[in-house]
Enzyme design. Structure first.
Site, PDB file in Angstrom:
ATOM      1  N   LYS A   1       0.860  -1.196   0.000  1.00 13.83           N
ATOM      2  CA  LYS A   1       0.000   0.000   0.000  1.00 13.83           C
ATOM      3  C   LYS A   1       0.887   1.234   0.000  1.00 13.83           C
ATOM      4  O   LYS A   1       1.905   1.287   0.702  1.00 13.83           O
ATOM      5  CB  LYS A   1      -0.901  -0.027   1.232  1.00 13.83           C
ATOM      6  CG  LYS A   1      -1.957   1.064   1.283  1.00 13.83           C
ATOM      7  CD  LYS A   1      -2.881   0.883   2.490  1.00 13.83           C
ATOM      8  CE  LYS A   1      -4.003   1.911   2.531  1.00 13.83           C
ATOM      9  NZ  LYS A   1      -4.902   1.717   3.700  1.00 13.83           N
TER      10      LYS A   1
ATOM     11  N   SER B   1      -9.816   1.649   2.524  1.00 10.57           N
ATOM     12  CA  SER B   1      -8.959   2.445   1.672  1.00 10.57           C
ATOM     13  C   SER B   1      -7.904   1.657   0.907  1.00 10.57           C
ATOM     14  O   SER B   1      -7.361   2.156  -0.086  1.00 10.57           O
ATOM     15  CB  SER B   1      -8.257   3.519   2.513  1.00 10.57           C
ATOM     16  OG  SER B   1      -7.394   2.919   3.453  1.00 10.57           O
TER      17      SER B   1
ATOM     18  N   SER C   1      -9.960  -0.699   6.771  1.00  6.11           N
ATOM     19  CA  SER C   1      -9.374  -0.571   5.437  1.00  6.11           C
ATOM     20  C   SER C   1      -8.650  -1.793   4.899  1.00  6.11           C
ATOM     21  O   SER C   1      -8.266  -1.801   3.733  1.00  6.11           O
ATOM     22  CB  SER C   1      -8.416   0.614   5.394  1.00  6.11           C
ATOM     23  OG  SER C   1      -9.144   1.782   5.192  1.00  6.11           O
TER      24      SER C   1
HETATM   25  N1  GLN Z   1     -13.200   3.806   5.835  1.00  4.55           N
HETATM   26  C1  GLN Z   1     -12.660   4.248   7.088  1.00  4.55           C
HETATM   27  C2  GLN Z   1     -12.318   5.722   7.008  1.00  4.55           C
HETATM   28  O1  GLN Z   1     -12.566   6.291   6.015  1.00  4.55           O
HETATM   29  C3  GLN Z   1     -11.504   3.415   7.474  1.00  4.55           C
HETATM   30  C4  GLN Z   1     -10.261   3.806   6.782  1.00  4.55           C
HETATM   31  C5  GLN Z   1      -9.101   3.003   7.220  1.00  4.55           C
HETATM   32  O2  GLN Z   1      -9.222   1.978   7.883  1.00  4.55           O
HETATM   33  N2  GLN Z   1      -7.924   3.486   6.867  1.00  4.55           N
HETATM   34  O3  GLN Z   1     -11.827   6.310   7.922  1.00  4.55           O
END
Ligand code: GLN
Length: 488
Positions: free
Chosen positions: A83, A158, A182
């Protein structure tokens, strides 16, 4: 559009076994992976950058070690995707944000070094929602990643690029980060396994911070055994991360196939809304585990529903502090102005996308003098209630089951203009993030449209071994067609 099963690269252990004995070179394994990049990357956009030369150099180094009679390690020659919020020395690390344009990290994240020390070969940096804020990868400054199961749908986020790279068979392993879901949510939407470890089990040195009390790094793989092996490799104490637990990496593979006989498994009823295909999958998963010898019961833990609103105060609050370092001076982009303040404002105005700005504003507001108690203080109390409710539930259960996500992969554009709708994607994944507990998503079913559904296994802190055992049992009773790799 439907996906078709794709050729598998083989398990991580099988790839490493061939490379370790010299039966297959790391360079040849890499070539297969790069070929798949050439075939699919144009459709999928998994990567911000494919680092072909660095990958070839790493693969050659592995092959030299083999030729010299030494052992390159348990992931010898395994192609892996990272990532793009994990620092890689000399290789751009962008967080899919314009604000990091041109920045080259001066060091590797600990997880990156550990993978390399185990013989893995990193092939590139994967796309994400900017600064890991989002659930669809639509918030990337470089355009979205597509779901290999259906190119009209999001891969989740994400860590959408990492999930899609594994689900499409480009790589058998990828790393993501998980702050509120994410890793697990894109794993579920892409029909693969995703694991968020206990807070502190995997070093975050070199992970670009989003919300420091929540962020964790973990693996994506097509099988539970592959995810377990990868986690064993990246876990363990790191003196460079002050939140890293001073204990050895958990042993997961040794007990992975011990079965679930006698385990007490709680199905969290609060997340099983009526007429939900994801909820139905959890009910079938529970039946499969009961048939395999587990003692399964429903449990109500209504406090877990406080997780989502608490998270969307706490995570932005922490982000507003962490992202203040992007000031046009220390990293990446600078948009000049007549004085420092204007330069800061112009840099941030141009460098950050709309969701990141929204989070910084929400977080700054929640922390501001007049509102701190009403928002941040309240959210911390709600977080404590979530933690206590889990504590109580784990008196009666070894692990808990929920859907990973309220729905399957959704079409592009369907939620991106409605932040609350997008935030709802994280309903089931957030509670264990707030508690710092481990959680895994296992592909368990396909809906009538042929889209994958994930089941989430939750365990108390440091409960990775039992969690992965349950995940392995679920995997064994799930149809093979429910998981990647697939070709769009
Ligand atoms: N979707 C969640 C957010 O937007 C989690 C994101 C994540 O785990 N990095 O904060």
């Amino acid at each position: 559009m439907t996906a078709t099963p794709a050729p598998e690269l083989g398990s991580l252990a099988a790839i490493a076994a061939c490379v370790r004995t010299g039966e297959r070179s790391a360079r040849a394994v890499l070539a297969t992976s790069l070929e798949r990049v050439r075939e699919l990357e144009g459709d999928l956009h998994c990567f911000n950058e494919v680092t072909i030369e660095a990958a070839e150099a790493d693969a050659d180094a592995v092959d030299r070690i083999v030729r010299s009679g030494l052992d390159p390690g348990p992931l010898a020659g395994v192609p892996v995707a990272l990532k793009d919020n994990l620092c890689t020395v000399g290789i751009p690390t962008t967080c899919s944000s314009k604000i990091l344009a041109g920045w080259l990290p001066p060091y590797d994240a600990t997880v990156v070094s550990r993978l390399r020390d185990a013989g893995a070969v990193a092939i590139g940096k994967t796309n994400l929602d900017e600064f890991a804020m989002g659930s669809s990868t639509e918030n990337s400054a470089f355009g979205p990643t597509r779901n290999p199961w259906d190119l009209g749908r999001v891969p989740g986020g994400s860590s959408g690029g990492s999930a899609a790279a594994v689900a499409s068979g480009i790589v058998p392993l990828a790393l993501g980060s998980d702050t509120g879901g994410s890793i697990r949510q894109p794993a579920a939407l892409c029909g693969i396994v995703g694991v968020k470890p206990t807070y502190g089990v995997v070093s975050r040195y070199g992970l670009i911070a989003f919300a420091s009390s929540l962020d964790q790094i973990g693996p994506f793989a097509t099988t539970v055994a592959d995810a377990a092996l990868a986690l064993e490799v990246i876990a363990g104490h790191d003196p460079m991360d002050s939140t890293s637990l001073d204990r050895p990496a958990p042993s997961l593979l040794a007990t992975l196939h011990d079965g679930v006989s006698g385990l007490r498994i709680g199905v969290v009823a609060d997340f099983l809304s009526e007429e939900s295909e994801c909820g139905d999958a959890v009910v079938s998963a529970a039946e499969a585990l009961a048939a395999a010898g587990a003692k399964v019961d429903e449990v109500r833990i209504p406090e877990l529903l406080l997780g989502l609103p608490a998270y969307y105060v706490i995570a932005p609050a922490e982000a507003s502090s962490n992202l203040s370092r992007y000031d046009g001076v220390r990293y990446g982009l600078r948009v000049d102005g007549p004085d420092a303040e204007t330069m800061n404002a112009r840099t941030r105005g141009e460098g950050f996308g709309p969701e990141v700005k929204r989070r910084i504003m929400m977080g700054t507001y929640a922390l501001s003098a007049g509102y701190y108690d009403a928002y941040y203080g309240q959210a911390q109390k709600a977080r404590t209630l979530v933690i206590r409710a889990f504590e109580a539930a784990y008196q009666d259960f070894d692990v808990l089951l929920t859907p990973t996500t309220p729905s399957v992969a959704f079409p592009f554009g369907s939620k991106v203009d409605d932040p609350i709708e997008m935030y709802m994607c994280d309903l089931c994944s957030i509670p264990s993030s707030l508690a710092g507990h481990p959680a895994a998503s296992v592909p368990f079913a396909l809906n009538p449209e042929g889209l994958p559904i994930g089941v989430q296994v939750l365990a108390p802190a440091l409960g990775e071994a039992v969690m992965m055992r349950v995940a392995a049992s679920l995997e064994a009773s799930a149809p093979r067609s429910a998981r990647g790799p697939v070709t769009p």
